[in-house]
Design a protein around this motif. Structure first.
Motif, PDB file in Angstrom:
ATOM      1  N   LYS A  79       0.826  -1.207   0.000  1.00  0.00           N
ATOM      2  CA  LYS A  79       0.000   0.000   0.000  1.00  0.00           C
ATOM      3  C   LYS A  79       0.860   1.257   0.000  1.00  0.00           C
ATOM      4  CE  LYS A  79      -4.153  -1.961   1.925  1.00  0.00           C
ATOM      5  NZ  LYS A  79      -5.484  -1.442   1.864  1.00  0.00           N
ATOM      6  N   VAL A  80       1.983   1.218   0.728  1.00  0.00           N
ATOM      7  CA  VAL A  80       2.885   2.377   0.757  1.00  0.00           C
ATOM      8  C   VAL A  80       3.502   2.583  -0.627  1.00  0.00           C
ATOM      9  CG1 VAL A  80       5.067   3.250   1.693  1.00  0.00           C
ATOM     10  CG2 VAL A  80       3.355   2.292   3.228  1.00  0.00           C
ATOM     11  N   GLU A  81       3.910   1.500  -1.282  1.00  0.00           N
ATOM     12  CA  GLU A  81       4.472   1.618  -2.632  1.00  0.00           C
ATOM     13  C   GLU A  81       3.430   2.150  -3.610  1.00  0.00           C
ATOM     14  OE1 GLU A  81       6.051  -2.218  -3.611  1.00  0.00           O
ATOM     15  OE2 GLU A  81       7.674  -2.055  -2.136  1.00  0.00           O
ATOM     16  N   TYR A  82       2.189   1.681  -3.467  1.00  0.00           N
ATOM     17  CA  TYR A  82       1.112   2.165  -4.322  1.00  0.00           C
ATOM     18  C   TYR A  82       0.860   3.654  -4.075  1.00  0.00           C
ATOM     19  CZ  TYR A  82      -3.494   2.538  -6.476  1.00  0.00           C
ATOM     20  OH  TYR A  82      -4.560   2.926  -7.243  1.00  0.00           O
ATOM     21  N   LEU A  83       0.894   4.072  -2.808  1.00  0.00           N
ATOM     22  CA  LEU A  83       0.713   5.477  -2.466  1.00  0.00           C
ATOM     23  C   LEU A  83       1.834   6.316  -3.071  1.00  0.00           C
ATOM     24  CD1 LEU A  83      -0.869   7.647  -0.887  1.00  0.00           C
ATOM     25  CD2 LEU A  83       0.553   7.090   1.096  1.00  0.00           C
ATOM     26  N   GLN A  84       3.074   5.829  -2.982  1.00  0.00           N
ATOM     27  CA  GLN A  84       4.194   6.562  -3.570  1.00  0.00           C
ATOM     28  C   GLN A  84       4.028   6.688  -5.079  1.00  0.00           C
ATOM     29  OE1 GLN A  84       7.479   4.220  -2.089  1.00  0.00           O
ATOM     30  NE2 GLN A  84       7.841   5.618  -0.374  1.00  0.00           N
ATOM     31  N   ALA A  85       3.548   5.634  -5.734  1.00  0.00           N
ATOM     32  CA  ALA A  85       3.320   5.687  -7.179  1.00  0.00           C
ATOM     33  C   ALA A  85       2.232   6.710  -7.513  1.00  0.00           C
ATOM     34  CB  ALA A  85       2.935   4.306  -7.700  1.00  0.00           C
ATOM     35  N   LYS A  86       1.185   6.763  -6.676  1.00  0.00           N
ATOM     36  CA  LYS A  86       0.124   7.753  -6.902  1.00  0.00           C
ATOM     37  C   LYS A  86       0.655   9.171  -6.730  1.00  0.00           C
ATOM     38  CE  LYS A  86      -4.114   7.185  -5.546  1.00  0.00           C
ATOM     39  NZ  LYS A  86      -5.363   6.876  -4.851  1.00  0.00           N
ATOM     40  N   PHE A  87       1.512   9.378  -5.716  1.00  0.00           N
ATOM     41  CA  PHE A  87       2.123  10.685  -5.511  1.00  0.00           C
ATOM     42  C   PHE A  87       2.966  11.085  -6.720  1.00  0.00           C
ATOM     43  CE2 PHE A  87       2.088  10.335  -0.600  1.00  0.00           C
ATOM     44  CZ  PHE A  87       0.887  11.004  -0.522  1.00  0.00           C
ATOM     45  N   THR A  88       3.751  10.142  -7.225  1.00  0.00           N
ATOM     46  CA  THR A  88       4.610  10.414  -8.373  1.00  0.00           C
ATOM     47  C   THR A  88       3.783  10.772  -9.611  1.00  0.00           C
ATOM     48  OG1 THR A  88       6.272   8.890  -7.499  1.00  0.00           O
ATOM     49  CG2 THR A  88       6.444   9.457  -9.824  1.00  0.00           C
ATOM     50  N   ALA A  89       2.722  10.015  -9.856  1.00  0.00           N
ATOM     51  CA  ALA A  89       1.856  10.290 -11.006  1.00  0.00           C
ATOM     52  C   ALA A  89       1.173  11.651 -10.859  1.00  0.00           C
ATOM     53  CB  ALA A  89       0.814   9.191 -11.157  1.00  0.00           C
ATOM     54  N   ALA A  90       0.732  11.972  -9.658  1.00  0.00           N
ATOM     55  CA  ALA A  90       0.074  13.257  -9.420  1.00  0.00           C
ATOM     56  C   ALA A  90       1.054  14.407  -9.620  1.00  0.00           C
ATOM     57  CB  ALA A  90      -0.511  13.297  -8.014  1.00  0.00           C
ATOM     58  N   LYS A  91       2.268  14.245  -9.115  1.00  0.00           N
ATOM     59  CA  LYS A  91       3.281  15.292  -9.267  1.00  0.00           C
ATOM     60  C   LYS A  91       3.604  15.516 -10.734  1.00  0.00           C
ATOM     61  CE  LYS A  91       7.944  16.582  -7.927  1.00  0.00           C
ATOM     62  NZ  LYS A  91       9.184  16.166  -7.295  1.00  0.00           N
ATOM     63  N   ALA A  92       3.774  14.436 -11.499  1.00  0.00           N
ATOM     64  CA  ALA A  92       4.082  14.560 -12.926  1.00  0.00           C
ATOM     65  C   ALA A  92       2.935  15.238 -13.671  1.00  0.00           C
ATOM     66  CB  ALA A  92       4.372  13.187 -13.523  1.00  0.00           C
ATOM     67  N   ALA A  93       1.707  14.879 -13.336  1.00  0.00           N
ATOM     68  CA  ALA A  93       0.548  15.476 -14.008  1.00  0.00           C
ATOM     69  C   ALA A  93       0.446  16.965 -13.693  1.00  0.00           C
ATOM     70  CB  ALA A  93      -0.728  14.758 -13.593  1.00  0.00           C
ATOM     71  N   LEU A  94       0.686  17.327 -12.442  1.00  0.00           N
ATOM     72  CA  LEU A  94       0.603  18.732 -12.065  1.00  0.00           C
ATOM     73  C   LEU A  94       1.713  19.554 -12.706  1.00  0.00           C
ATOM     74  CD1 LEU A  94      -0.374  18.393  -8.302  1.00  0.00           C
ATOM     75  CD2 LEU A  94      -1.824  19.123 -10.203  1.00  0.00           C
ATOM     76  N   GLU A  95       2.910  18.981 -12.790  1.00  0.00           N
ATOM     77  CA  GLU A  95       4.020  19.701 -13.408  1.00  0.00           C
ATOM     78  C   GLU A  95       3.819  19.864 -14.904  1.00  0.00           C
ATOM     79  OE1 GLU A  95       7.436  17.467 -12.166  1.00  0.00           O
ATOM     80  OE2 GLU A  95       7.577  18.544 -10.262  1.00  0.00           O
ATOM     81  N   ALA A  96       3.061  18.971 -15.523  1.00  0.00           N
ATOM     82  CA  ALA A  96       2.840  19.029 -16.964  1.00  0.00           C
ATOM     83  C   ALA A  96       1.714  19.993 -17.344  1.00  0.00           C
ATOM     84  CB  ALA A  96       2.517  17.636 -17.499  1.00  0.00           C
ATOM     85  N   MET A  97       0.972  20.465 -16.380  1.00  0.00           N
ATOM     86  CA  MET A  97      -0.142  21.360 -16.671  1.00  0.00           C
ATOM     87  C   MET A  97       0.372  22.696 -17.195  1.00  0.00           C
ATOM     88  SD  MET A  97      -2.668  20.688 -13.442  1.00  0.00           S
ATOM     89  CE  MET A  97      -3.917  21.822 -13.998  1.00  0.00           C
TER      90      MET A  97
END
Length: 145
Positions: A79-97
């Protein structure tokens, strides 16, 4: 006259050797020793509307498992690894906006410019819609046949 005047010097690493050159030398040394070069990490940017920004339920699940004494279990690690992956995806999406690289003041200024442009276009549409060509006559405003 100096060569390269006005151009920024390359970033220097240890001993004044440019960083890019150091990286190339390191890769050559690793290849000579049989160490494979690292594969490039693909950067996949998911549009923000497709990213799941709901982290709280997962965090609550992790905290409950830890509270129940399962802190070292595989379930918590997963679950922690999944949470980290979600954080990474969210950060990449926000930076690409669009506009994410702008300061708040620059974003507000851009917003004001586009708001004013929209008002202008709306006033033109209203003005031109009152012309005889667009009023319900359908004929083009000429003399009757």
């Amino acid at each position: 006259m100096q060569a390269g005047r006005g151009a920024a010097p390359p970033a220097a690493g240890r001993g004044g050797v440019p960083m890019q050159h150091q990286q190339q030398l390191l890769q050559q040394q690793q290849l000579a020793r049989g160490v494979p070069a690292p594969a490039p990490v693909p950067t996949v940017v998911i549009p923000p509307e497709e990213v799941d920004f709901e982290f709280l339920p997962l965090i609550v699940d992790i905290l409950r498992l830890v509270e129940d004494g399962h802190a070292q279990s595989e379930g918590v690690r997963g679950k922690v690894e999944y949470l980290q992956a979600k954080f990474t995806a969210a950060k990449a999406a926000l930076e690409a906006m669009d506009g994410a690289d702008l300061s708040e003041d620059m974003q507000l200024e851009t917003y004001d410019v586009y708001t004013e442009r929209l008002r202008h276009i709306n006033s033109l549409v209203e003005e031109y819609s009152k012309l005889p060509l667009f009023e319900g006559g359908g004929g083009g405003g000429g003399a009757p046949p």
